[in-house]
Design a protein around this motif. Structure first.
Motif, mmCIF file in Angstrom:
data_model
loop_
_atom_site.group_PDB
_atom_site.id
_atom_site.type_symbol
_atom_site.label_atom_id
_atom_site.label_comp_id
_atom_site.label_asym_id
_atom_site.label_seq_id
_atom_site.Cartn_x
_atom_site.Cartn_y
_atom_site.Cartn_z
ATOM 1 N N VAL A 45 -2.763 -5.034 -4.366
ATOM 2 C CA VAL A 45 -3.497 -3.798 -4.138
ATOM 3 C C VAL A 45 -3.790 -3.092 -5.461
ATOM 4 C CG1 VAL A 45 -1.537 -2.204 -3.813
ATOM 5 C CG2 VAL A 45 -3.663 -1.826 -2.574
ATOM 6 N N VAL A 67 0.831 -1.202 0.000
ATOM 7 C CA VAL A 67 0.000 0.000 0.000
ATOM 8 C C VAL A 67 0.864 1.250 0.000
ATOM 9 C CG1 VAL A 67 -1.738 1.303 1.286
ATOM 10 C CG2 VAL A 67 -1.887 -1.190 1.162
ATOM 11 N N LYS A 125 -8.810 2.590 -6.251
ATOM 12 C CA LYS A 125 -8.031 3.815 -6.050
ATOM 13 C C LYS A 125 -6.805 3.843 -6.952
ATOM 14 C CE LYS A 125 -5.292 6.143 -2.448
ATOM 15 N NZ LYS A 125 -4.878 6.112 -1.014
ATOM 16 N N TYR A 126 -6.266 2.653 -7.246
ATOM 17 C CA TYR A 126 -5.015 2.579 -8.008
ATOM 18 C C TYR A 126 -5.228 2.083 -9.442
ATOM 19 C CZ TYR A 126 -3.541 2.639 -3.130
ATOM 20 O OH TYR A 126 -3.388 2.971 -1.804
ATOM 21 N N ASP A 158 0.781 4.065 -2.870
ATOM 22 C CA ASP A 158 0.466 5.464 -2.536
ATOM 23 C C ASP A 158 1.531 6.411 -3.060
ATOM 24 O OD1 ASP A 158 -1.960 4.981 -1.309
ATOM 25 O OD2 ASP A 158 -1.109 4.822 0.711
ATOM 26 N N THR A 192 -6.873 -5.010 -6.883
ATOM 27 C CA THR A 192 -8.124 -5.087 -6.124
ATOM 28 C C THR A 192 -8.678 -3.749 -5.654
ATOM 29 O OG1 THR A 192 -6.898 -5.438 -4.053
ATOM 30 C CG2 THR A 192 -7.533 -7.403 -5.313
ATOM 31 N N ASP A 193 -7.865 -2.718 -5.600
ATOM 32 C CA ASP A 193 -8.332 -1.432 -5.082
ATOM 33 C C ASP A 193 -8.532 -0.438 -6.230
ATOM 34 O OD1 ASP A 193 -8.790 0.981 -3.752
ATOM 35 O OD2 ASP A 193 -7.418 0.504 -2.121
#
Length: 391
Positions: free
Chosen positions: A230, A191, A236-237, A195, A233-234
């Motif tokens: 991540v 993560v 956001k990214y 980020d 699955t997310d």
């Protein structure tokens, strides 16, 4: 005359009989035999049968809870701190932390800092662990760079009575390992890297590649796997595209060349993410030397003292790491506690690690088998704090 004397004597006899009949002499002792009786037969019985039997029963059934285990200084334990290889500043810092704990615990035994060269890391680590079992070593602390290949010799060391603890990089299968001291949560590492990539590439995202250490580095592989998960699955990214994963074997020249090869292979790539201190510094230098810092940024995990120049000139605007000195210190403490028998190395045990405070042994959620102690936290560096931290 005789008649008067007889009358007088008769009167005296009658008065004597009346006095004897009316006197309380036979009733006065009664209070002495009845009134005191209740005191000795009732009050002592209650005190003896109730008060003494209740207090001890409560104390016995409610013992004080045991606190975290603390080390007893001065016990002799011969120990080895085994890095992935020698010549890397982060491992030197870990050794400084271990030496600090060694002195603090007044261990009359030895603490050796032994490691292979970078070009012989896998075979060299296996050889050092193998030899330690015949050289009077009581405990070995391994930053594993050999993957599961080191498992059998670690298990043999355990069989010989040695304490085996890993730090920085675990044995993936957990074979032969009693405990892993994790610098940070490996899933969190993914993560943190995602980020930083999003911050550097902007809301529109972009393409980036990973420059790792070696294919056998368990920690590197776990961090990259966490990053890939991540990204997949997310939402956001969703704008980030991972192009490739390459390896510089934690050698400066190899990492430098791999960074330049990525630039040639992927002309639209805008970021190199290197979760290795040698890789990130080498990639940043390559971009600086080629005048590419405005085109391709570098990020990942690095040492402030090695990255300050590249952060201030914009080649590597943001990166993260933790304290390797603290990692060495914590690793030494928990290894000493297990080797001296103060800890079993079981899930749920708590212990005090000197200046770093209290820790708990827990199941390692990033592996199918194995226990860990989680140190943490991450520190993120940029132009606002890197100079102060580099001093």
């Amino acid at each position: 005359m005789k008649k008067h004397l007889w009358h007088l004597m008769a009167l005296l006899t009658i008065f004597s009989m009346l006095f004897a009949a009316c006197a309380p002499a036979t009733q006065a002792p009664a209070p002495a035999t009845e009134a005191p009786a209740p005191a000795p037969t009732e009050a002592p019985t209650e005190a003896a049968t109730e008060a003494p039997t209740e207090a001890p029963t409560e104390a016995a059934t409610e013992p004080a809870a045991a606190g975290p285990v603390q080390a007893t200084p001065g016990q002799e334990v011969n120990m080895v701190l085994l890095p992935k290889f020698v010549g890397n500043l982060v491992f030197d810092q870990a050794n400084q932390g271990a030496q600090e704990a060694h002195a603090e615990l007044q261990n009359p035994g030895t603490l050796e800092f032994l490691g292979p060269t970078a070009d012989n890391s896998v075979a060299g680590q296996i050889e050092i662990v193998t030899n330690a079992t015949t050289q009077g070593v009581d405990a070995i602390m391994i930053s594993n760079n050999a993957g599961d290949q080191i498992g059998p010799v670690a298990e043999a060391a355990r069989g010989a009575g040695m304490t085996v603890v890993t730090w920085d990089s675990p044995i993936p299968s957990g074979q032969g390992e009693q405990l892993f001291v994790a610098q940070v949560d490996f899933d969190e590492t993914g993560v943190v890297m995602a980020d930083m990539a999003l911050e550097l590439l902007g809301e529109d995202g972009g393409q980036f590649a990973v420059l790792s250490a070696s294919p056998d580095a368990a920690n590197q592989n776990a961090w990259i796997a966490a990053l890939q998960e991540v990204l997949e699955t997310d939402p956001k990214y969703a704008s980030l595209e991972l192009l490739d994963i390459v390896y510089g074997n934690d050698q400066s020249e190899d990492s430098y060349n791999q960074a330049l090869a990525l630039v040639s292979k992927y002309p639209d790539m805008e970021l190199i993410m290197a979760p290795t201190t040698i890789g990130i510094a080498s990639a940043a230098k390559a971009m600086q030397d080629e005048g590419l810092c405005d085109t391709v940024k570098v990020s990942g995990l690095g040492l402030p003292s090695e990255m300050v120049e590249f952060t201030m000139n914009g080649c590597a605007p943001k990166f993260a790491l933790w304290s390797f000195r603290d990692l060495g210190y914590l690793t030494y403490y928990v290894t000493y506690l297990i080797a001296t028998g103060a800890l079993e190395g079981a899930e749920g045990e708590q212990f005090v690690a000197g200046r770093m405070g209290t820790y708990t042994i827990e199941k390692d959620p990033t592996r199918d088998q194995g226990l860990r102690v989680l140190m943490g936290p991450f520190s993120v560096y940029d132009e606002t704090n890197v100079e102060a931290e580099a001093q």
